[in-house]
Write a protein that holds these residues in place. Structure first.
Motif, PDB file in Angstrom:
ATOM      1  N   GLN A  60      60.383 -61.418  57.803  1.00  0.00           N
ATOM      2  CA  GLN A  60      61.484 -61.126  56.889  1.00  0.00           C
ATOM      3  C   GLN A  60      61.878 -59.659  56.918  1.00  0.00           C
ATOM      4  O   GLN A  60      63.043 -59.316  56.765  1.00  0.00           O
ATOM      5  CB  GLN A  60      61.096 -61.513  55.465  1.00  0.00           C
ATOM      6  CG  GLN A  60      62.221 -61.332  54.475  1.00  0.00           C
ATOM      7  CD  GLN A  60      61.799 -61.638  53.065  1.00  0.00           C
ATOM      8  OE1 GLN A  60      60.674 -61.383  52.686  1.00  0.00           O
ATOM      9  NE2 GLN A  60      62.697 -62.197  52.305  1.00  0.00           N
ATOM     10  N   LYS A  61      60.882 -58.769  57.111  1.00  0.00           N
ATOM     11  CA  LYS A  61      61.156 -57.342  57.027  1.00  0.00           C
ATOM     12  C   LYS A  61      60.176 -56.591  57.911  1.00  0.00           C
ATOM     13  O   LYS A  61      59.000 -56.946  57.985  1.00  0.00           O
ATOM     14  CB  LYS A  61      60.993 -56.893  55.565  1.00  0.00           C
ATOM     15  CG  LYS A  61      61.235 -55.448  55.303  1.00  0.00           C
ATOM     16  CD  LYS A  61      61.027 -55.182  53.823  1.00  0.00           C
ATOM     17  CE  LYS A  61      61.156 -53.709  53.511  1.00  0.00           C
ATOM     18  NZ  LYS A  61      60.886 -53.430  52.106  1.00  0.00           N
ATOM     19  N   ILE A 109      63.460 -59.358  63.126  1.00  0.00           N
ATOM     20  CA  ILE A 109      63.625 -60.139  61.903  1.00  0.00           C
ATOM     21  C   ILE A 109      64.103 -61.534  62.277  1.00  0.00           C
ATOM     22  O   ILE A 109      65.019 -61.695  63.083  1.00  0.00           O
ATOM     23  CB  ILE A 109      64.609 -59.440  60.945  1.00  0.00           C
ATOM     24  CG1 ILE A 109      64.010 -58.111  60.495  1.00  0.00           C
ATOM     25  CG2 ILE A 109      64.914 -60.321  59.744  1.00  0.00           C
ATOM     26  CD1 ILE A 109      64.931 -57.263  59.667  1.00  0.00           C
ATOM     27  N   LYS A 148      54.955 -64.238  50.354  1.00  0.00           N
ATOM     28  CA  LYS A 148      55.071 -63.128  51.297  1.00  0.00           C
ATOM     29  C   LYS A 148      53.693 -62.591  51.644  1.00  0.00           C
ATOM     30  O   LYS A 148      52.819 -62.463  50.788  1.00  0.00           O
ATOM     31  CB  LYS A 148      55.883 -61.990  50.683  1.00  0.00           C
ATOM     32  CG  LYS A 148      57.327 -62.307  50.462  1.00  0.00           C
ATOM     33  CD  LYS A 148      58.032 -61.094  49.901  1.00  0.00           C
ATOM     34  CE  LYS A 148      59.464 -61.408  49.606  1.00  0.00           C
ATOM     35  NZ  LYS A 148      60.161 -60.237  49.035  1.00  0.00           N
ATOM     36  N   VAL A 176      57.159 -64.397  55.621  1.00  0.00           N
ATOM     37  CA  VAL A 176      57.320 -65.364  54.536  1.00  0.00           C
ATOM     38  C   VAL A 176      56.929 -66.744  55.044  1.00  0.00           C
ATOM     39  O   VAL A 176      57.400 -67.189  56.081  1.00  0.00           O
ATOM     40  CB  VAL A 176      58.779 -65.381  54.035  1.00  0.00           C
ATOM     41  CG1 VAL A 176      58.977 -66.436  52.975  1.00  0.00           C
ATOM     42  CG2 VAL A 176      59.169 -64.029  53.507  1.00  0.00           C
ATOM     43  N   SER A 213      57.362 -70.454  48.393  1.00  0.00           N
ATOM     44  CA  SER A 213      57.283 -69.445  49.447  1.00  0.00           C
ATOM     45  C   SER A 213      56.367 -68.318  48.998  1.00  0.00           C
ATOM     46  O   SER A 213      56.235 -68.044  47.805  1.00  0.00           O
ATOM     47  CB  SER A 213      58.667 -68.904  49.792  1.00  0.00           C
ATOM     48  OG  SER A 213      59.229 -68.273  48.670  1.00  0.00           O
TER      49      SER A 213
END
Length: 90
Positions: free
Chosen positions: A17-18, A60, A47, A28, A45
């Motif tokens: 995601q990042k 990403i 992280k 995620v 979900s």
């Protein structure tokens, strides 16, 4: 003495995601669980901060497999196992 074998590690599959720092990415994961009372399927979900040695190939949206490891920082105790599918946006 016999060699001790490493215990099996927990693995999860998720999406990048990042990219937060040179050796850390945020992944995620999603799970489908049945609600305990209403029995409707609910999407959950979570992280994870993941340690990455060679980040050049990650982008990403890539689908990756992560595995648990020893604690590397306050919130980072997962590491990248392999890249399953590259993001094909370009």
């Amino acid at each position: 003495m016999d060699k001790l074998e490493r215990t099996s590690r927990t693995t999860r599959v998720g999406v990048v995601q990042k990219i937060s720092s040179p050796k850390t990415v945020v992944v995620v994961t999603e799970d489908l669980k049945a609600h305990p009372i209403y029995k409707k399927t609910v999407r959950r979900s979570k992280k994870f901060l993941v340690h990455v040695e060679a980040q050049k190939e990650l982008q990403i949206g890539d689908k990756v497999m992560i595995m648990s490891s020893r604690r590397l920082s306050k919130r980072k105790n997962w590491r990248l196992c392999k890249v399953i599918k590259d993001n094909l946006e370009a």
